[in-house]
Motif scaffolding. Structure first.
Motif, PDB file in Angstrom:
ATOM      1  N   THR A 144       1.645 -30.450   5.549  1.00 44.55           N
ATOM      2  CA  THR A 144       0.599 -31.278   6.151  1.00 44.55           C
ATOM      3  C   THR A 144      -0.401 -30.476   6.976  1.00 44.55           C
ATOM      4  N   THR A 145      -0.233 -29.168   7.061  1.00 48.13           N
ATOM      5  CA  THR A 145      -1.228 -28.356   7.769  1.00 48.13           C
ATOM      6  C   THR A 145      -2.511 -28.290   6.952  1.00 48.13           C
ATOM      7  N   SER A 146      -3.634 -28.159   7.634  1.00 47.84           N
ATOM      8  CA  SER A 146      -4.915 -28.034   6.936  1.00 47.84           C
ATOM      9  C   SER A 146      -4.948 -26.759   6.099  1.00 47.84           C
ATOM     10  N   ILE A 147      -4.208 -25.742   6.524  1.00 53.48           N
ATOM     11  CA  ILE A 147      -4.175 -24.470   5.785  1.00 53.48           C
ATOM     12  C   ILE A 147      -3.628 -24.681   4.382  1.00 53.48           C
ATOM     13  N   VAL A 148      -2.494 -25.327   4.282  1.00 50.10           N
ATOM     14  CA  VAL A 148      -1.873 -25.563   2.979  1.00 50.10           C
ATOM     15  C   VAL A 148      -2.652 -26.601   2.184  1.00 50.10           C
ATOM     16  N   GLN A 149      -3.083 -27.668   2.852  1.00 50.09           N
ATOM     17  CA  GLN A 149      -3.842 -28.717   2.165  1.00 50.09           C
ATOM     18  C   GLN A 149      -5.099 -28.150   1.513  1.00 50.09           C
ATOM     19  N   ASN A 150      -5.837 -27.321   2.238  1.00 48.47           N
ATOM     20  CA  ASN A 150      -7.064 -26.743   1.692  1.00 48.47           C
ATOM     21  C   ASN A 150      -6.767 -25.743   0.576  1.00 48.47           C
ATOM     22  N   ALA A 151      -5.653 -25.019   0.706  1.00 52.68           N
ATOM     23  CA  ALA A 151      -5.276 -24.082  -0.352  1.00 52.68           C
ATOM     24  C   ALA A 151      -4.984 -24.827  -1.647  1.00 52.68           C
ATOM     25  N   TRP A 152      -4.312 -25.960  -1.548  1.00 53.83           N
ATOM     26  CA  TRP A 152      -3.989 -26.743  -2.740  1.00 53.83           C
ATOM     27  C   TRP A 152      -5.232 -27.305  -3.427  1.00 53.83           C
ATOM     28  N   LYS A 153      -6.315 -27.480  -2.664  1.00 52.72           N
ATOM     29  CA  LYS A 153      -7.561 -27.938  -3.270  1.00 52.72           C
ATOM     30  C   LYS A 153      -8.196 -26.853  -4.135  1.00 52.72           C
ATOM     31  N   GLU A 154      -7.904 -25.598  -3.806  1.00 53.82           N
ATOM     32  CA  GLU A 154      -8.560 -24.473  -4.462  1.00 53.82           C
ATOM     33  C   GLU A 154      -7.700 -23.780  -5.509  1.00 53.82           C
ATOM     34  N   ARG A 155      -6.382 -23.953  -5.421  1.00 50.21           N
ATOM     35  CA  ARG A 155      -5.493 -23.221  -6.328  1.00 50.21           C
ATOM     36  C   ARG A 155      -4.267 -24.050  -6.644  1.00 50.21           C
ATOM     37  N   ASN A 156      -3.644 -23.736  -7.763  1.00 52.46           N
ATOM     38  CA  ASN A 156      -2.451 -24.479  -8.191  1.00 52.46           C
ATOM     39  C   ASN A 156      -1.222 -23.581  -8.278  1.00 52.46           C
TER      40      ASN A 156
ATOM     41  N   THR B 107      10.799 -28.970  -2.934  1.00 52.83           N
ATOM     42  CA  THR B 107       9.679 -28.108  -3.304  1.00 52.83           C
ATOM     43  C   THR B 107       8.413 -28.944  -3.465  1.00 52.83           C
ATOM     44  N   PHE B 108       7.333 -28.467  -2.853  1.00 58.44           N
ATOM     45  CA  PHE B 108       6.033 -29.115  -2.989  1.00 58.44           C
ATOM     46  C   PHE B 108       5.045 -28.124  -3.577  1.00 58.44           C
ATOM     47  N   THR B 109       4.238 -28.594  -4.524  1.00 57.33           N
ATOM     48  CA  THR B 109       3.154 -27.779  -5.079  1.00 57.33           C
ATOM     49  C   THR B 109       1.804 -28.476  -4.931  1.00 57.33           C
ATOM     50  N   ASP B 110       1.810 -29.651  -4.319  1.00 55.83           N
ATOM     51  CA  ASP B 110       0.571 -30.389  -4.043  1.00 55.83           C
ATOM     52  C   ASP B 110       0.878 -31.429  -2.972  1.00 55.83           C
ATOM     53  N   SER B 111      -0.126 -32.229  -2.626  1.00 57.28           N
ATOM     54  CA  SER B 111       0.026 -33.193  -1.531  1.00 57.28           C
ATOM     55  C   SER B 111       0.603 -34.524  -1.971  1.00 57.28           C
ATOM     56  N   VAL B 112       0.897 -34.659  -3.260  1.00 54.25           N
ATOM     57  CA  VAL B 112       1.484 -35.906  -3.754  1.00 54.25           C
ATOM     58  C   VAL B 112       2.850 -36.123  -3.110  1.00 54.25           C
ATOM     59  N   GLY B 113       3.044 -37.304  -2.570  1.00 61.23           N
ATOM     60  CA  GLY B 113       4.319 -37.624  -1.952  1.00 61.23           C
ATOM     61  C   GLY B 113       4.361 -37.431  -0.451  1.00 61.23           C
ATOM     62  N   LEU B 114       3.264 -36.929   0.127  1.00 62.67           N
ATOM     63  CA  LEU B 114       3.243 -36.698   1.572  1.00 62.67           C
ATOM     64  C   LEU B 114       2.882 -37.954   2.358  1.00 62.67           C
ATOM     65  N   GLY B 115       2.282 -38.935   1.700  1.00 62.09           N
ATOM     66  CA  GLY B 115       1.782 -40.087   2.410  1.00 62.09           C
ATOM     67  C   GLY B 115       0.281 -39.964   2.602  1.00 62.09           C
TER      68      GLY B 115
ATOM     69  N   PHE C 176      -1.476 -38.126   5.535  1.00 60.48           N
ATOM     70  CA  PHE C 176      -1.266 -36.688   5.662  1.00 60.48           C
ATOM     71  C   PHE C 176      -2.068 -35.880   4.633  1.00 60.48           C
ATOM     72  N   ALA C 177      -2.421 -36.502   3.524  1.00 61.57           N
ATOM     73  CA  ALA C 177      -3.140 -35.791   2.467  1.00 61.57           C
ATOM     74  C   ALA C 177      -4.640 -35.905   2.712  1.00 61.57           C
TER      75      ALA C 177
END
Length: 220
Positions: free
Chosen positions: A172-184, A206-214, A217-218
């Motif tokens: 839920t950090t902006s660091i990870v959230q923004n990274a997921w927008k740019e890379r998979n 294991t999470f690879t995207d924001s799906v399931g966070l609520g 938070f996404a």
């Protein structure tokens, strides 16, 4: 003017052991014929960020059988990922946005003294403020924890639940959230170390995207 010799013979002996160990390492670097260690002086390119406990029994490289340069490491009491911890966030930002790590492992371990302390009602000093974060995890899962009669099993289960919460906090950090927008190619995993066997146990978190966070938070 600041130089002062160690006069206590026990302290001196233990310190000299540290220096002697470094001498062995220096010789290993000197004798290395692969050139890999010399390359490390030019930079690093790890694929893994390890967020683990500061406990001396759970060193990241030995547990993952990796070499210098392969694991970027952050450790604190009970492997916490606190949203206001600028130390952890700085490490996370550098690992994700500069080093471009592909995996982040939050690694707890059974027999964690920090988790056990959080379950007790004792005061330990300034660390009590840090342990409040673990107590919050207990608060979320108190019915499950309280239903366990064996004290060691209580601690073990809270260790696992704490890892799950810290993985969620990272996601839920902006660091990870923004990274997921740019890379998979960024995955965050929750794992626990069994110190007695050395086994790194995958908790299947294991999470690879924001799906399931609520949805709150996404980030959009």
């Amino acid at each position: 003017m600041y130089k002062k010799q160690l006069e206590n013979p026990v302290l001196k002996a233990s310190f000299e052991k540290i220096l002697a160990g470094n001498d062995v390492w220096v010789q290993e670097v000197k004798d290395d014929t692969t050139g890999k260690l010399q390359q490390l002086a030019q930079g690093q390119n790890p694929e893994l960020l390890w967020i683990g406990c500061a406990d001396s029994r759970v060193p990241a490289n030995q547990i993952t059988n990796t070499q210098p340069g392969e694991v970027f490491v952050h450790r604190n009491i009970a492997n916490m990922c606190v949203h206001s911890d600028m130390n952890m966030l700085s490490v996370l930002d550098y690992a994700v946005n500069v080093l471009k790590v592909k995996h982040i492992i939050v690694a707890g371990h059974y027999g964690c003294g920090g988790v056990a302390a959080a379950l007790s009602r004792k005061q330990f000093g300034i660390i009590d403020n840090w342990l409040c974060h673990i107590k919050d995890v207990y608060r979320f899962h108190s019915d499950e924890i309280d239903a366990i009669e064996d004290e060691e099993q209580k601690v073990s289960r809270l260790v696992e639940l704490n890892v799950a919460e810290q993985v969620f906090n990272l996601c839920t950090t902006s660091i990870v959230q923004n990274a997921w927008k740019e890379r998979n190619d960024l995955a965050i995993h929750g794992m626990v170390i069994d110190i007695a066997t050395g086994k790194l146990i995958d908790l299947d978190i294991t999470f690879t995207d924001s799906v399931g966070l609520g949805k709150v938070f996404a980030f959009k």
